[in-house]
Design a protein around this motif. Sequence first.
Motif, PDB file in Angstrom:
ATOM      1  N   SER A   1     -17.504  -2.882  -5.308  1.00 20.03           N
ATOM      2  CA  SER A   1     -17.003  -4.127  -4.728  1.00 20.03           C
ATOM      3  C   SER A   1     -16.891  -5.196  -5.797  1.00 20.03           C
ATOM      4  O   SER A   1     -17.737  -5.316  -6.674  1.00 20.03           O
ATOM      5  CB  SER A   1     -17.928  -4.608  -3.616  1.00 20.03           C
ATOM      6  OG  SER A   1     -17.569  -5.895  -3.188  1.00 20.03           O
TER       7      SER A   1
ATOM      8  N   HIS B 298       0.824  -1.219   0.000  1.00 24.88           N
ATOM      9  CA  HIS B 298       0.000   0.000   0.000  1.00 24.88           C
ATOM     10  C   HIS B 298       0.854   1.263   0.000  1.00 24.88           C
ATOM     11  O   HIS B 298       0.421   2.314  -0.480  1.00 24.88           O
ATOM     12  CB  HIS B 298      -0.942  -0.003   1.206  1.00 24.88           C
ATOM     13  CG  HIS B 298      -0.250   0.138   2.528  1.00 24.88           C
ATOM     14  ND1 HIS B 298       0.405  -0.914   3.136  1.00 24.88           N
ATOM     15  CD2 HIS B 298      -0.101   1.199   3.348  1.00 24.88           C
ATOM     16  CE1 HIS B 298       0.927  -0.516   4.280  1.00 24.88           C
ATOM     17  NE2 HIS B 298       0.642   0.769   4.433  1.00 24.88           N
TER      18      HIS B 298
ATOM     19  N   VAL C 123      -9.907 -11.570  -3.628  1.00 28.99           N
ATOM     20  CA  VAL C 123      -9.243 -10.492  -2.923  1.00 28.99           C
ATOM     21  C   VAL C 123      -7.884 -10.174  -3.515  1.00 28.99           C
ATOM     22  O   VAL C 123      -7.292  -9.157  -3.216  1.00 28.99           O
ATOM     23  CB  VAL C 123      -9.088 -10.834  -1.420  1.00 28.99           C
ATOM     24  CG1 VAL C 123     -10.448 -10.944  -0.773  1.00 28.99           C
ATOM     25  CG2 VAL C 123      -8.316 -12.132  -1.225  1.00 28.99           C
ATOM     26  N   SER C 124      -7.358 -11.011  -4.323  1.00 32.47           N
ATOM     27  CA  SER C 124      -6.056 -10.780  -4.926  1.00 32.47           C
ATOM     28  C   SER C 124      -5.970 -11.514  -6.252  1.00 32.47           C
ATOM     29  O   SER C 124      -6.473 -12.622  -6.388  1.00 32.47           O
ATOM     30  CB  SER C 124      -4.946 -11.281  -3.987  1.00 32.47           C
ATOM     31  OG  SER C 124      -3.711 -11.331  -4.665  1.00 32.47           O
TER      32      SER C 124
ATOM     33  N   GLY D 248      -4.396  -6.801  -8.513  1.00 26.07           N
ATOM     34  CA  GLY D 248      -5.329  -7.217  -7.487  1.00 26.07           C
ATOM     35  C   GLY D 248      -6.527  -7.950  -8.064  1.00 26.07           C
ATOM     36  O   GLY D 248      -6.417  -8.782  -8.961  1.00 26.07           O
TER      37      GLY D 248
ATOM     38  N   LYS E  51     -12.453   5.170  -6.401  1.00 21.33           N
ATOM     39  CA  LYS E  51     -12.882   3.873  -5.874  1.00 21.33           C
ATOM     40  C   LYS E  51     -13.817   3.196  -6.861  1.00 21.33           C
ATOM     41  O   LYS E  51     -14.650   3.825  -7.485  1.00 21.33           O
ATOM     42  CB  LYS E  51     -13.586   4.047  -4.528  1.00 21.33           C
ATOM     43  CG  LYS E  51     -12.665   4.563  -3.433  1.00 21.33           C
ATOM     44  CD  LYS E  51     -13.393   4.648  -2.102  1.00 21.33           C
ATOM     45  CE  LYS E  51     -12.443   5.123  -1.000  1.00 21.33           C
ATOM     46  NZ  LYS E  51     -13.109   5.191   0.321  1.00 21.33           N
TER      47      LYS E  51
ATOM     48  N   THR F 264      -3.830  -1.234  -7.908  1.00 21.86           N
ATOM     49  CA  THR F 264      -4.945  -1.159  -6.966  1.00 21.86           C
ATOM     50  C   THR F 264      -4.476  -1.269  -5.524  1.00 21.86           C
ATOM     51  O   THR F 264      -3.453  -1.871  -5.221  1.00 21.86           O
ATOM     52  CB  THR F 264      -5.966  -2.289  -7.221  1.00 21.86           C
ATOM     53  OG1 THR F 264      -5.336  -3.554  -6.986  1.00 21.86           O
ATOM     54  CG2 THR F 264      -6.501  -2.235  -8.633  1.00 21.86           C
ATOM     55  N   HIS F 265      -5.262  -0.656  -4.666  1.00 24.64           N
ATOM     56  CA  HIS F 265      -5.131  -0.850  -3.214  1.00 24.64           C
ATOM     57  C   HIS F 265      -6.540  -0.861  -2.658  1.00 24.64           C
ATOM     58  O   HIS F 265      -7.270   0.127  -2.762  1.00 24.64           O
ATOM     59  CB  HIS F 265      -4.310   0.264  -2.574  1.00 24.64           C
ATOM     60  CG  HIS F 265      -4.325   0.225  -1.067  1.00 24.64           C
ATOM     61  ND1 HIS F 265      -3.920  -0.889  -0.366  1.00 24.64           N
ATOM     62  CD2 HIS F 265      -4.717   1.144  -0.138  1.00 24.64           C
ATOM     63  CE1 HIS F 265      -4.047  -0.656   0.940  1.00 24.64           C
ATOM     64  NE2 HIS F 265      -4.532   0.565   1.099  1.00 24.64           N
ATOM     65  N   LYS F 266      -6.936  -2.015  -2.101  1.00 27.28           N
ATOM     66  CA  LYS F 266      -8.320  -2.228  -1.700  1.00 27.28           C
ATOM     67  C   LYS F 266      -9.198  -1.970  -2.922  1.00 27.28           C
ATOM     68  O   LYS F 266      -9.072  -2.646  -3.923  1.00 27.28           O
ATOM     69  CB  LYS F 266      -8.659  -1.342  -0.503  1.00 27.28           C
ATOM     70  CG  LYS F 266      -7.872  -1.709   0.753  1.00 27.28           C
ATOM     71  CD  LYS F 266      -8.257  -0.872   1.938  1.00 27.28           C
ATOM     72  CE  LYS F 266      -7.484  -1.289   3.184  1.00 27.28           C
ATOM     73  NZ  LYS F 266      -7.798  -0.460   4.360  1.00 27.28           N
ATOM     74  N   ASN F 267     -10.090  -0.983  -2.877  1.00 26.19           N
ATOM     75  CA  ASN F 267     -10.918  -0.730  -4.052  1.00 26.19           C
ATOM     76  C   ASN F 267     -10.593   0.600  -4.728  1.00 26.19           C
ATOM     77  O   ASN F 267     -11.377   1.137  -5.500  1.00 26.19           O
ATOM     78  CB  ASN F 267     -12.412  -0.784  -3.696  1.00 26.19           C
ATOM     79  CG  ASN F 267     -12.800   0.295  -2.700  1.00 26.19           C
ATOM     80  OD1 ASN F 267     -11.949   0.842  -2.002  1.00 26.19           O
ATOM     81  ND2 ASN F 267     -14.080   0.608  -2.623  1.00 26.19           N
ATOM     82  N   GLU F 268      -9.393   1.127  -4.459  1.00 25.59           N
ATOM     83  CA  GLU F 268      -8.918   2.326  -5.150  1.00 25.59           C
ATOM     84  C   GLU F 268      -8.032   1.908  -6.320  1.00 25.59           C
ATOM     85  O   GLU F 268      -7.268   0.946  -6.219  1.00 25.59           O
ATOM     86  CB  GLU F 268      -8.142   3.220  -4.193  1.00 25.59           C
ATOM     87  CG  GLU F 268      -9.005   3.831  -3.100  1.00 25.59           C
ATOM     88  CD  GLU F 268      -8.223   4.829  -2.270  1.00 25.59           C
ATOM     89  OE1 GLU F 268      -7.868   5.900  -2.792  1.00 25.59           O
ATOM     90  OE2 GLU F 268      -7.946   4.510  -1.102  1.00 25.59           O
TER      91      GLU F 268
END
Length: 571
Positions: free
Chosen positions: A245, A163, A490-491, A284, A242, A219-223
Motif C-alpha cells: 500500500s 483499467h 491515489v493518483s 499512478g 502487487k 499501474t492499476h490499483k496496486n498492480e
Amino acid sequence: MKLKRFILSLVLITLCAHAQALSLSAEQEEQLKLAETYSSQVEQYYQQGLSKKALPLAEKAFHIRKEILGEKHPDTLSALTNLSLIYNTLYIHDALPLLKKGYRLRKEVLGEKHPDTLNSLSHLAYAYIKRGKINQAIKHYETFVTTVESSDISAEKLKEWAHNYFLLSSLYTALSRPQDAFQLAENRSAHTFSETQIITANDGATLLPADAVFISYLTHKNEVLAFTLQANGSLTAHSLGKIPSLKDDKKDTQKFSRTLGKRLLEPLKDIIKDKQQWIISPSGALAFIPFETLRFEGEKEPVIVQHQISYVQSLSVLAMLQERDKAYKNLKRRGSLFAMGAPIYEGVDNTKLPTEADIVHSGSDSAHALRQLNLKWKNLPGAEKELEQLSNLFFLKKHHSRIFKQADATEANLQRFNRSGLLAKYRYLVFSAHGYLSPQVPELSAIVLGQVNNPEGIDGYITAGEWAGYNLKSDLIVLSGCETGLGDAVSGEGVMGLPYALYVAGNKNTILTLWSISDDVTVEFIKTFFIKLKAGVPQVEALTATKREFIKKGGAYSNPKYWAAFVLYGI
C-alpha cells in the motif's frame, strides 16, 4: 422538405413512445416499480460483495422488464448487465452467454461506440480472462481499444476505462509481446496528457543516449507492470505483481527504500544497474515516490549515488521535450531569472469547507473550487532568504533578472508580465511559494501566489488549466514549496500534470517538491543547485550532484526526507 420529414419522424417517435406508456396497465406499472426496487437492492448487495443475495432479485428485475418492455429496452438491458455481472462473480460458465447477449443487443440498439456498449464489451473481455480464454479476451479488448481510440469519448470516461488498457497490456506481457504491451501504455498516457503524436518504442530508442535506460511503469490499483527501453532498441516487459500500500507516509524513505526497491527495481536489475542515466515514467501513486531513495537488495547506498535520475510523463513527452530543447538553444537575449516568492497568505478566512470531490462533482470550475476549498496557507519566511540568495547569484542588471516578493508576489503581476510578453524572455522561473498538487483532481493542481487584497477576478491560484493561457520560453521552472493536497496518494496525475501544463505553456523542465520541507534546507538546496546551473552544469546533472553533496554532508541534511523531495520532470 427534408426538415419537414425529420420533424414528422420525431413526432411519430414521440407519439409511439407515449402510446407505449399509455398501453401499460396499472398492474404492469406496479410490476415495473417493483423491478426498480429490486434493481436498487441488487446494486447495494453487489457493492457490499453479497452476490448470492443479489442474484434472485436481479433475476426477478430482468424477467419483469423483459416481459413488459421487451429485451431491447434500455431498462431491460441494464437489468441484463446486472444479472450477468453477478453470474460472472458466482457462476462463471453461466455468465458468458448473458454477457455475449448483452453486448450484442447494446451494439444493435445503441451502436458500437456508445459508452454502454463499450462497457458491455469490457465486461465480456474480462469474463474470458476469468475462464482462462486469453486469446478471446485479447480479441475483445483489442476491439474495445480500437473503438475507443476512434471515438469522441470524454476524459472522465477514458479515466474510468484505464483499467482495460492495463489488463490488455498485462495479457500482452504474459504472452511475451512487449512491443504491444508498451505501446498500449503509451496510448493510455496520451489520454492523460494529450500528446499530439505518440511515438513507437523503436523511434523512442533513437532518442536515448547509450548510457541511458528508459523505465516506464503502468499501474492499476496496486498492480504494476514495468518496461525498459535501451538505445539499442531492446525492449522488455515485466509483471511486478502487487506492491505494498502507498497510503503510508511517503517521507518514511527508509521503509520505501527497502520494500519498493525490492519490488520496483530488483526485477529490472540486470538491465538497469549498469546504466548511468535512468529516465523514469511513473504511473499512478508511483509518481509520489522518489526513486532516488530506493536501494537494490543488499546495497547500503540509495541508487542516486550511482545513477542520475529524471522523470517524464511518457516516451512521447520525452520526444517533445527534446524537440523543444533544440528549438530553445537558438533563443537569444533572454534574461536569466524571473522569480516570485514569499507571497502574503495569512489574513484570509480559513474555515473548512467542502472536499475536492464535493466541489468538482457540483460542477464548479477550478478557480471557484479552490476558493471554496479555502485551503490553509501559511506565510513562508524562508522564501525571502531563498530569493536573496538567488539575487546574489543573478545580479539584477547584469543578468536582466526580476524578483517579486511579499505584496508584489501576486497573480495580477504575473498576468501583467505575461500580457506584455516579458515573461517569455526569461530562462529560469522560480516560484518560492506554496504549490498545490491534487492527487484526486489534477486540474486543481496550482501554484499559489498572494491571497490578500487581490482585485476582482484574481484568486492567486494559477491552476494547471490556466497555464495554457501563458506564453513561456523557459528552460526550467522551479517550484520549491509544493506539497500534496491529501494524505492518501491515489493518483499521480496531480504531480505529473502540473509539469505538463507548464510544458504546454512553453516551459521545458520542471523541478518540484513532493512534500514540504524546512525553510533552511530549501534555501541551502536551491542555492547549491543554482550555483552549479550558473556554472554551466546541465540541469539533471546539477540536481544529481546537489543531492549527492547533501548525502555526503552527513548529519540532518543527509536524511532523504530533505534532499529526496526535489524531483525533476524533463531532460
